[in-house]
Design a protein around this motif. Sequence first.
Motif, mmCIF file in Angstrom:
data_model
loop_
_atom_site.group_PDB
_atom_site.id
_atom_site.type_symbol
_atom_site.label_atom_id
_atom_site.label_comp_id
_atom_site.label_asym_id
_atom_site.label_seq_id
_atom_site.Cartn_x
_atom_site.Cartn_y
_atom_site.Cartn_z
ATOM 1 N N PRO A 41 0.952 -1.169 0.029
ATOM 2 C CA PRO A 41 0.074 -0.137 -0.028
ATOM 3 C C PRO A 41 0.875 1.221 -0.045
ATOM 4 O O PRO A 41 1.723 1.417 0.803
ATOM 5 C CB PRO A 41 -0.873 -0.114 1.267
ATOM 6 N N GLY A 42 0.682 2.238 -0.914
ATOM 7 C CA GLY A 42 1.198 3.521 -0.863
ATOM 8 C C GLY A 42 2.553 3.403 -1.688
ATOM 9 O O GLY A 42 3.277 4.338 -1.564
ATOM 10 N N ASP A 89 7.193 -7.786 4.086
ATOM 11 C CA ASP A 89 6.899 -8.605 2.886
ATOM 12 C C ASP A 89 5.416 -8.469 2.497
ATOM 13 O O ASP A 89 4.943 -9.144 1.488
ATOM 14 C CB ASP A 89 7.140 -10.360 2.935
ATOM 15 N N THR A 90 4.451 -7.971 3.440
ATOM 16 C CA THR A 90 3.185 -7.740 3.107
ATOM 17 C C THR A 90 2.884 -6.831 1.966
ATOM 18 O O THR A 90 3.615 -5.811 1.743
ATOM 19 C CB THR A 90 2.462 -6.976 4.386
ATOM 20 N N GLY A 115 -3.144 -10.830 -9.144
ATOM 21 C CA GLY A 115 -2.530 -10.511 -7.856
ATOM 22 C C GLY A 115 -3.129 -11.389 -6.843
ATOM 23 O O GLY A 115 -4.342 -11.817 -6.885
ATOM 24 N N THR A 116 -2.379 -11.520 -5.710
ATOM 25 C CA THR A 116 -2.764 -12.618 -4.464
ATOM 26 C C THR A 116 -2.056 -11.720 -3.318
ATOM 27 O O THR A 116 -0.883 -11.547 -3.267
ATOM 28 C CB THR A 116 -2.268 -13.959 -4.623
ATOM 29 N N GLN A 117 -2.911 -11.751 -2.383
ATOM 30 C CA GLN A 117 -2.466 -10.969 -1.075
ATOM 31 C C GLN A 117 -1.402 -11.850 -0.266
ATOM 32 O O GLN A 117 -2.058 -12.937 -0.031
ATOM 33 C CB GLN A 117 -3.712 -10.266 -0.584
ATOM 34 N N VAL A 118 -0.516 -11.172 0.323
ATOM 35 C CA VAL A 118 0.264 -11.822 1.173
ATOM 36 C C VAL A 118 0.360 -11.264 2.428
ATOM 37 O O VAL A 118 0.556 -9.706 2.302
ATOM 38 C CB VAL A 118 1.701 -12.114 0.733
ATOM 39 N N THR A 119 -0.039 -11.256 3.627
ATOM 40 C CA THR A 119 -0.026 -10.569 4.954
ATOM 41 C C THR A 119 0.642 -11.156 5.900
ATOM 42 O O THR A 119 0.494 -12.384 6.188
ATOM 43 C CB THR A 119 -1.281 -10.321 5.295
ATOM 44 N N VAL A 120 1.651 -10.814 6.529
ATOM 45 C CA VAL A 120 2.563 -11.247 7.376
ATOM 46 C C VAL A 120 2.416 -10.339 8.696
ATOM 47 O O VAL A 120 2.550 -9.277 8.652
ATOM 48 C CB VAL A 120 3.999 -11.396 7.022
#
Length: 122
Positions: A41-42, A89-90, A115-120
Amino acid sequence: QVQLVESGGGLVQSGGSLRLSCAASGSIFKIDAMAWYRQAPGKQRELVADITRGGSTNYADSVKGRFTISRDNVKNTVYLQMNRLKPEDTAVYYCNAEAALTFSPGTYSSWWGQGTQVTVSS
């Protein structure tokens, strides 16, 4: 046309692992380089890793030693094994392929997945 479908994203704790996959389909004559990009984001979209058809790889400094890119030329699929994940890495991870179509085998174009979301989490 070429369709790229990513899978494998999700939520993981810091230090954990995820494996992303991206399968290409459509009127494909040949795929040259494949790559993974990410966009937080951003921030601007950045290259994470790429791999030639012959298997030569290149990594962003921030992921060297933690991420591994690989591909299966028969399945037209590229993978990204992500280990020791960090909160930074998010991002949304995008697959990219340089591909020539069956009706224009001499012309390569760049194709993107959704796209695929990766959230750490920390």
